[in-house]
Design a protein around this motif. Structure first.
Motif, PDB file in Angstrom:
ATOM      1  N   SER A  66       6.497 -27.982  26.180  1.00  0.00           N
ATOM      2  CA  SER A  66       5.601 -27.280  27.101  1.00  0.00           C
ATOM      3  C   SER A  66       4.803 -26.177  26.404  1.00  0.00           C
ATOM      4  N   ASN A  67       5.196 -25.827  25.177  1.00  0.00           N
ATOM      5  CA  ASN A  67       4.617 -24.698  24.436  1.00  0.00           C
ATOM      6  C   ASN A  67       4.845 -23.355  25.124  1.00  0.00           C
ATOM      7  N   LEU A  68       5.853 -23.280  25.970  1.00  0.00           N
ATOM      8  CA  LEU A  68       6.219 -22.028  26.625  1.00  0.00           C
ATOM      9  C   LEU A  68       7.337 -21.382  25.801  1.00  0.00           C
ATOM     10  N   PHE A  69       6.942 -20.556  24.856  1.00  0.00           N
ATOM     11  CA  PHE A  69       7.900 -19.896  23.982  1.00  0.00           C
ATOM     12  C   PHE A  69       7.415 -18.492  23.674  1.00  0.00           C
ATOM     13  N   GLY A  70       8.288 -17.730  23.028  1.00  0.00           N
ATOM     14  CA  GLY A  70       7.903 -16.370  22.693  1.00  0.00           C
ATOM     15  C   GLY A  70       8.763 -15.781  21.602  1.00  0.00           C
ATOM     16  N   SER A  71       8.390 -14.553  21.250  1.00  0.00           N
ATOM     17  CA  SER A  71       9.120 -13.767  20.262  1.00  0.00           C
ATOM     18  C   SER A  71       9.783 -12.601  20.963  1.00  0.00           C
ATOM     19  N   ALA A  72      10.962 -12.255  20.495  1.00  0.00           N
ATOM     20  CA  ALA A  72      11.719 -11.156  21.095  1.00  0.00           C
ATOM     21  C   ALA A  72      11.324  -9.827  20.475  1.00  0.00           C
ATOM     22  N   GLY A  73      11.027  -8.862  21.331  1.00  0.00           N
ATOM     23  CA  GLY A  73      10.819  -7.500  20.864  1.00  0.00           C
ATOM     24  C   GLY A  73      12.160  -6.894  20.505  1.00  0.00           C
ATOM     25  N   GLU A  74      12.140  -5.725  19.924  1.00  0.00           N
ATOM     26  CA  GLU A  74      13.381  -5.103  19.443  1.00  0.00           C
ATOM     27  C   GLU A  74      14.424  -4.918  20.537  1.00  0.00           C
ATOM     28  N   GLY A  75      13.988  -4.690  21.762  1.00  0.00           N
ATOM     29  CA  GLY A  75      14.927  -4.466  22.869  1.00  0.00           C
ATOM     30  C   GLY A  75      15.773  -5.664  23.230  1.00  0.00           C
ATOM     31  N   ILE A  76      15.291  -6.867  22.938  1.00  0.00           N
ATOM     32  CA  ILE A  76      16.072  -8.068  23.258  1.00  0.00           C
ATOM     33  C   ILE A  76      16.407  -8.914  22.024  1.00  0.00           C
ATOM     34  N   TRP A  77      15.982  -8.483  20.852  1.00  0.00           N
ATOM     35  CA  TRP A  77      16.235  -9.248  19.626  1.00  0.00           C
ATOM     36  C   TRP A  77      17.726  -9.412  19.363  1.00  0.00           C
ATOM     37  N   ASP A  78      18.497  -8.365  19.525  1.00  0.00           N
ATOM     38  CA  ASP A  78      19.965  -8.426  19.437  1.00  0.00           C
ATOM     39  C   ASP A  78      20.448  -9.002  18.100  1.00  0.00           C
ATOM     40  N   ASN A  79      19.891  -8.486  16.997  1.00  0.00           N
ATOM     41  CA  ASN A  79      20.261  -8.930  15.641  1.00  0.00           C
ATOM     42  C   ASN A  79      20.184 -10.444  15.465  1.00  0.00           C
ATOM     43  N   GLY A  80      19.209 -11.059  16.109  1.00  0.00           N
ATOM     44  CA  GLY A  80      19.019 -12.500  15.974  1.00  0.00           C
ATOM     45  C   GLY A  80      19.721 -13.338  17.021  1.00  0.00           C
ATOM     46  N   ALA A  81      20.584 -12.729  17.822  1.00  0.00           N
ATOM     47  CA  ALA A  81      21.291 -13.491  18.857  1.00  0.00           C
ATOM     48  C   ALA A  81      20.343 -14.002  19.936  1.00  0.00           C
ATOM     49  N   ALA A  82      19.140 -13.435  20.024  1.00  0.00           N
ATOM     50  CA  ALA A  82      18.158 -13.874  21.026  1.00  0.00           C
ATOM     51  C   ALA A  82      17.580 -15.250  20.704  1.00  0.00           C
ATOM     52  N   CYS A  83      17.722 -15.710  19.482  1.00  0.00           N
ATOM     53  CA  CYS A  83      17.167 -17.016  19.091  1.00  0.00           C
ATOM     54  C   CYS A  83      17.711 -18.115  20.004  1.00  0.00           C
ATOM     55  N   GLY A  84      16.794 -18.855  20.598  1.00  0.00           N
ATOM     56  CA  GLY A  84      17.175 -19.958  21.472  1.00  0.00           C
ATOM     57  C   GLY A  84      17.425 -19.563  22.917  1.00  0.00           C
ATOM     58  N   ARG A  85      17.517 -18.277  23.203  1.00  0.00           N
ATOM     59  CA  ARG A  85      17.729 -17.856  24.590  1.00  0.00           C
ATOM     60  C   ARG A  85      16.532 -18.271  25.441  1.00  0.00           C
ATOM     61  N   GLN A  86      16.817 -18.554  26.696  1.00  0.00           N
ATOM     62  CA  GLN A  86      15.789 -18.923  27.659  1.00  0.00           C
ATOM     63  C   GLN A  86      15.630 -17.774  28.649  1.00  0.00           C
ATOM     64  N   TYR A  87      14.397 -17.479  28.997  1.00  0.00           N
ATOM     65  CA  TYR A  87      14.099 -16.415  29.955  1.00  0.00           C
ATOM     66  C   TYR A  87      13.129 -16.913  31.012  1.00  0.00           C
TER      67      TYR A  87
ATOM     68  N   VAL B 184      11.889 -17.972  20.000  1.00  0.00           N
ATOM     69  CA  VAL B 184      11.901 -18.672  18.716  1.00  0.00           C
ATOM     70  C   VAL B 184      11.644 -17.749  17.525  1.00  0.00           C
ATOM     71  N   ASP B 185      11.372 -16.466  17.795  1.00  0.00           N
ATOM     72  CA  ASP B 185      11.000 -15.581  16.699  1.00  0.00           C
ATOM     73  C   ASP B 185      11.288 -14.128  17.074  1.00  0.00           C
ATOM     74  N   ARG B 186      11.164 -13.282  16.078  1.00  0.00           N
ATOM     75  CA  ARG B 186      11.251 -11.832  16.260  1.00  0.00           C
ATOM     76  C   ARG B 186       9.821 -11.300  16.250  1.00  0.00           C
ATOM     77  N   ALA B 187       9.461 -10.537  17.241  1.00  0.00           N
ATOM     78  CA  ALA B 187       8.064 -10.110  17.406  1.00  0.00           C
ATOM     79  C   ALA B 187       7.517  -9.388  16.186  1.00  0.00           C
ATOM     80  N   LEU B 188       8.269  -8.511  15.584  1.00  0.00           N
ATOM     81  CA  LEU B 188       7.751  -7.724  14.467  1.00  0.00           C
ATOM     82  C   LEU B 188       7.667  -8.502  13.169  1.00  0.00           C
ATOM     83  N   SER B 189       8.303  -9.662  13.098  1.00  0.00           N
ATOM     84  CA  SER B 189       8.241 -10.428  11.856  1.00  0.00           C
ATOM     85  C   SER B 189       7.444 -11.720  12.008  1.00  0.00           C
ATOM     86  N   SER B 190       6.846 -11.943  13.170  1.00  0.00           N
ATOM     87  CA  SER B 190       6.081 -13.174  13.363  1.00  0.00           C
ATOM     88  C   SER B 190       4.862 -13.192  12.434  1.00  0.00           C
TER      89      SER B 190
END
Length: 143
Positions: A56-77, A101-107
């Motif tokens: 669907s191309n519905l994806f995003g990058s996690a900002g620092e508040g939800i990045w959680d040291n990489g644990a956010a990878c694959g999470r659905q919101y 699928v990514d970390r916002a500051l490193s995209s």
């Protein structure tokens, strides 16, 4: 139903409905969402693997508040636009489900706003708001 019983039952029912609505709405968080454009690869979560993106191309990058040291990878919101600086920017009643699928500051393609809670692909952003906006206020909830 007798009048004294009705006087007790109706307020209790009303209180239950109000508390249920408050409980349900308290499960979501509020933040900001910006958008970023391709290139989307490589990502901090899955490198250069193009299969990481949902069809669907519905994806995003996690900002620092939800990045959680990489644990956010694959999470659905579940994400919906609730307001913006310009009136009528949000698409009313539209909620989408995205995958992180990514970390916002490193995209590779930097977001239009570095302090955003999440940064959405152009497709995801356009699904909930006018794509000419640089950022919007969103309500989001992990699925």
């Amino acid at each position: 139903m007798s009048s004294p019983l009705r006087l007790v039952f109706l307020p209790c029912l009303l209180l239950f409905v109000v508390l249920a609505a408050l409980f349900r709405s308290s499960q979501a968080d509020v933040g900001t969402a910006a958008q970023y454009r391709p290139p989307y690869l490589p990502t901090s979560c899955y490198g250069s693997d193009a299969s990481q993106f949902p069809s669907s191309n519905l994806f995003g990058s996690a900002g620092e508040g939800i990045w959680d040291n990489g644990a956010a990878c694959g999470r659905q919101y579940l994400v919906r636009c609730i307001s913006a600086a310009v009136p009528k920017t949000c698409i009313p009643g539209k909620t989408i489900q995205i995958k992180i699928v990514d970390r916002a500051l490193s995209s590779v393609s930097r977001p239009s706003r570095n302090d955003a809670t999440m940064v959405l692909s152009t497709t995801a952003f356009a699904a909930i708001a006018n794509s000419s906006a640089s950022f919007v206020n969103v309500e989001f909830q992990q699925v």
